[in-house]
Design a protein around this motif. Structure first.
Motif, PDB file in Angstrom:
ATOM      1  N   ASP A   1      -4.219  11.877  -5.635  1.00  0.00           N
ATOM      2  CA  ASP A   1      -6.007  10.416  -5.439  1.00  0.00           C
ATOM      3  C   ASP A   1      -5.765  10.045  -6.181  1.00  0.00           C
ATOM      4  O   ASP A   1      -7.455  10.080  -6.808  1.00  0.00           O
ATOM      5  CB  ASP A   1      -6.864  11.262  -4.912  1.00  0.00           C
ATOM      6  CG  ASP A   1      -6.580  11.482  -3.000  1.00  0.00           C
ATOM      7  OD1 ASP A   1      -6.315  10.217  -2.883  1.00  0.00           O
ATOM      8  OD2 ASP A   1      -6.978  12.516  -2.884  1.00  0.00           O
TER       9      ASP A   1
ATOM     10  N   ILE B   1      -4.742   7.067  -7.071  1.00  0.00           N
ATOM     11  CA  ILE B   1      -4.732   4.882  -6.886  1.00  0.00           C
ATOM     12  C   ILE B   1      -5.732   4.526  -6.549  1.00  0.00           C
ATOM     13  O   ILE B   1      -6.710   5.368  -5.347  1.00  0.00           O
ATOM     14  CB  ILE B   1      -3.199   4.908  -6.503  1.00  0.00           C
ATOM     15  CG1 ILE B   1      -1.967   5.428  -7.347  1.00  0.00           C
ATOM     16  CG2 ILE B   1      -3.242   3.547  -6.733  1.00  0.00           C
ATOM     17  CD1 ILE B   1      -0.669   5.380  -6.631  1.00  0.00           C
TER      18      ILE B   1
ATOM     19  N   TRP C   1      -0.615   3.890  -2.865  1.00  0.00           N
ATOM     20  CA  TRP C   1      -1.318   4.993  -2.448  1.00  0.00           C
ATOM     21  C   TRP C   1      -1.262   6.016  -1.062  1.00  0.00           C
ATOM     22  O   TRP C   1      -1.851   6.223  -1.714  1.00  0.00           O
ATOM     23  CB  TRP C   1      -2.499   3.662  -1.850  1.00  0.00           C
ATOM     24  CG  TRP C   1      -3.990   4.020  -1.122  1.00  0.00           C
ATOM     25  CD1 TRP C   1      -4.730   4.582  -2.150  1.00  0.00           C
ATOM     26  CD2 TRP C   1      -4.532   4.957   0.195  1.00  0.00           C
ATOM     27  NE1 TRP C   1      -5.648   5.396  -1.417  1.00  0.00           N
ATOM     28  CE2 TRP C   1      -5.763   5.212  -0.172  1.00  0.00           C
ATOM     29  CE3 TRP C   1      -3.265   4.272   1.512  1.00  0.00           C
ATOM     30  CZ2 TRP C   1      -6.647   5.561   1.287  1.00  0.00           C
ATOM     31  CZ3 TRP C   1      -4.361   4.839   1.971  1.00  0.00           C
ATOM     32  CH2 TRP C   1      -5.349   5.503   1.921  1.00  0.00           C
ATOM     33  N   ASN C   2      -0.760   5.104  -0.159  1.00  0.00           N
ATOM     34  CA  ASN C   2      -0.031   6.589   0.879  1.00  0.00           C
ATOM     35  C   ASN C   2       0.274   7.324   0.498  1.00  0.00           C
ATOM     36  O   ASN C   2       1.037   9.039   0.580  1.00  0.00           O
ATOM     37  CB  ASN C   2       0.718   5.509   1.933  1.00  0.00           C
ATOM     38  CG  ASN C   2      -0.464   4.630   2.538  1.00  0.00           C
ATOM     39  OD1 ASN C   2      -1.043   5.517   3.561  1.00  0.00           O
ATOM     40  ND2 ASN C   2      -0.142   3.685   3.312  1.00  0.00           N
ATOM     41  N   VAL C   3       1.203   7.351  -0.765  1.00  0.00           N
ATOM     42  CA  VAL C   3       2.982   8.198  -0.931  1.00  0.00           C
ATOM     43  C   VAL C   3       1.496   9.041  -2.884  1.00  0.00           C
ATOM     44  O   VAL C   3       2.009  10.443  -2.468  1.00  0.00           O
ATOM     45  CB  VAL C   3       4.079   7.946  -1.470  1.00  0.00           C
ATOM     46  CG1 VAL C   3       4.570   7.664  -0.291  1.00  0.00           C
ATOM     47  CG2 VAL C   3       3.781   7.303  -2.438  1.00  0.00           C
ATOM     48  N   CYS C   4       0.252   8.897  -2.944  1.00  0.00           N
ATOM     49  CA  CYS C   4      -0.141   9.317  -4.433  1.00  0.00           C
ATOM     50  C   CYS C   4      -1.115  10.815  -3.695  1.00  0.00           C
ATOM     51  O   CYS C   4      -1.545  10.668  -3.389  1.00  0.00           O
ATOM     52  CB  CYS C   4      -0.547   8.440  -4.894  1.00  0.00           C
ATOM     53  SG  CYS C   4      -1.300   9.210  -6.642  1.00  0.00           S
TER      54      CYS C   4
ATOM     55  N   GLY D   1       1.008  -1.061   0.322  1.00  0.00           N
ATOM     56  CA  GLY D   1       0.220  -0.155  -0.187  1.00  0.00           C
ATOM     57  C   GLY D   1       0.510   1.481  -0.267  1.00  0.00           C
ATOM     58  O   GLY D   1       0.182   2.041   0.260  1.00  0.00           O
ATOM     59  N   ALA D   2       2.123   0.987  -0.140  1.00  0.00           N
ATOM     60  CA  ALA D   2       2.376   2.333   0.282  1.00  0.00           C
ATOM     61  C   ALA D   2       1.849   3.312  -1.217  1.00  0.00           C
ATOM     62  O   ALA D   2       2.632   4.964  -1.154  1.00  0.00           O
ATOM     63  CB  ALA D   2       4.632   2.208  -0.500  1.00  0.00           C
TER      64      ALA D   2
END
Lengths: 452, 86
Positions: B68, B70, B62-65, B59-60
């Motif tokens: 938004d 992803i 998704w977290n760094v996008c 999930g890295a």
């Protein structure tokens, strides 16, 4: 119109928090479903491989001592390596067991079985993809099959990136200094070799931490001995400089770790059985409840990666969420305000959680503002001073002296008194532990008898 | 010992459990930077999870996008990465 409910409580995720919650819900007489996305409990879990005995001493967690154990751990060893020297620190209680090492694939299966035996229904291999939310109240979950299941309360034990928490807008995106990305490697060495290489001076077994340039990004690489494998872990905080030209990915930290001469020696003749990859959140989730929903374990931010603590917090919050749900269903009030009030009260009363959260926060504060070189220096004084707990006391105390603040000094004093029970491995735990192991053996024999 | 990271997976079709909302992607490449397994590739101006089969579901990305862009879901029917010995 009242909609027919499928369950009193739906628990999402069979990690550490989920089975603890489902077991407690079932014991409290609630119609409970535990749903897990993986085909087997533990199939998606890499982290949390040593159970802290100080936490298991809590009455709520005594049953955990009956779990499948890999090894009893008696001490902690830290290798601090620089270009010109290696310093080794041993932290060894006079007696007692410090930790129990486990395998998550085995442990989570066992734990899920305990929930099933207590009366919870268990569904594996099916993911929750959404929540049912009406008028700001969580009413249930939607499965990947499209099936909708309704309950009074949903307990989210879905881990760091839990879909339930995200869909409820309680879990935000996180990176930087609040998120740790790390790799694990399970290396097969065989039982005899581990007996030899991870033994301490008193004949017990020890976990090891390593500090050296280039093997981590503001975290502590570790080696935990299991029965016939050891688990290595390293990585770092997801700040922009975690990944750079020198470290194009976290594999590089692991490679450097494995290439340390002392580690090479420890792993000689071994082979990697399995890799793991995980994110760990090192911060607080602002709101842990919503009407009809309670977040537990990593989903609720109940983890202290800095201290390698997370499993006991997950067990505790799972159990507290179950008790909270039971009480609120009884009262016919599952509003956010009531859920939150009862849940927070349980958490506030847990001295282990309060103490360790405080230690984690204080240490993190003193680490994140420093360069790698400074961290190694701090670690040296931390380790020499007897660990993270002492570091908190020392830094608070010194700050108080420097700033002429009596408040800080008193704070340090109060905390030192408060944390005393957790600095020792009490022999009380050992008696309970022996009793639980004996019970586990009896249960195993009676299960085998049933099969025959 | 080489740190050549490979993962085990459950059998079965996982589905497109990570997707990109193409009009939102700004091509910053943070997803690819923090991906340990090399899932992401730049195609024209945006990043796509071309090698989703290598994903370990951390999930890295998704977290760094920040854009938004992803959608990070779950592999289908109990499939996906399988950790053992953890």
């Amino acid at each position: 119109m009242t909609t027919q409910l499928d369950y009193d409580v739906i628990v999402v995720g069979a990690g550490c928090a989920g089975p603890a919650a489902a077991k407690k819900c079932a014991e409290l007489g609630l119609k409970t479903l535990l749903v897990e996305k993986s085909s087997e409990p533990g199939g998606k879990n890499v982290s949390g491989t040593c159970l802290n005995m100080a936490a298991l001493g809590d009455t709520d967690l005594h049953y955990i001592m009956k779990c499948p154990i890999e090894r009893e751990i008696h001490s902690m060893r830290t290798y601090q390596i620089s270009d010109d020297r290696m310093t080794v620190f041993n932290e060894m209680p006079k007696s007692g067991i410090l930790l129990l090492s486990i395998r998550r694939d085995e442990f989570d299966k066992w734990h899920t079985e305990q929930a099933r035996k207590a009366g919870a229904e268990v569904r594996l291999g099916i993911a929750v993809v959404d929540i049912i939310e009406e008028n700001d109240v969580v009413q249930g979950v939607v499965l990947e099959s499209g099936e909708q299941l309704r309950s009074h309360v949903v307990i989210d034990g879905g881990g760091v990136n839990s879909i339930v928490g995200r869909k409820a807008s309680l879990i935000p995106k996180r990176s930087g200094q609040n998120m740790i990305l790390y790799l694990t490697a399970a290396v097969y060495l065989g039982e005899e070799v581990i007996n030899e290489r991870f033994r301490d001076e008193q004949g017990g077994y020890c976990i090891e931490y390593y500090l050296a340039p280039g093997i981590q990004h503001k975290t502590w690489p570790w080696i935990f001995p299991k029965k016939d494998t050891v688990t290595l872990g390293t990585g770092g905080y997801m700040t922009k400089d975690l990944i750079n030209n020198e470290f194009p990915n976290v594999q590089q930290y692991m490679q450097n770790f494995m290439d340390l001469p002392i580690v090479k020696k420890k792993l000689a003749g071994g082979r990697v059985e399995s890799w793991g990859l995980h994110l760990e959140f090192d911060g607080k989730i602002a709101q842990k409840t919503k009407s009809g929903l309670i977040l537990t374990g990593e989903a609720g931010g109940f983890v202290i990666p800095f201290l390698g603590e997370g499993m006991p917090e997950a067990f505790f919050t799972g159990i507290y969420a179950a008790k909270t749900a039971a009480e609120c269903i009884q009262k016919n009030d599952i509003s956010q305000a009531t859920l939150s009030e009862i849940y927070e009260e349980f958490i506030q009363e847990n001295l282990f959680m309060q103490g360790f959260m405080y230690v984690g926060e204080e240490n993190k504060k003193s680490i994140l503002s420093k360069t790698d070189e400074e961290i190694v220096e701090i670690m040296q004084s931390v380790v020499m001073g007897g660990g993270f707990i002492t570091n908190v006391v020392h830094t608070k105390w010194l700050r108080g002296v420097e700033n002429d603040s009596l408040e800080d000094i008193e704070d340090a004093q109060t905390f030192l008194e408060f944390i005393q029970p957790y600095r020792q491995v009490s022999t009380d735990y050992l008696e309970i532990y022996r009793e639980m192991r004996a019970q586990a053996k009896l249960e195993e024999i009676s299960t085998k008898g049933d099969e025959i | 010992m080489p740190a050549d990271v490979t993962f085990h997976y459950y059998e079965g079709e996982r589905g497109e459990f990570i997707q990109v909302i193409e009009e939102r992607c700004i091509g910053c490449g943070q997803c690819a930077k923090f991906c340990t397994t090399g899932v992401w590739e730049k195609i024209d101006k945006i990043y796509k999870p071309i090698h989703l089969k290598k994903c370990a579901e951390c999930g890295a990305c998704w977290n760094v996008c920040d854009a938004d862009a992803i959608i990070f879901g779950e592999p289908r029917g109990g499939t996906g990465v399988k950790f053992t010995h953890g």
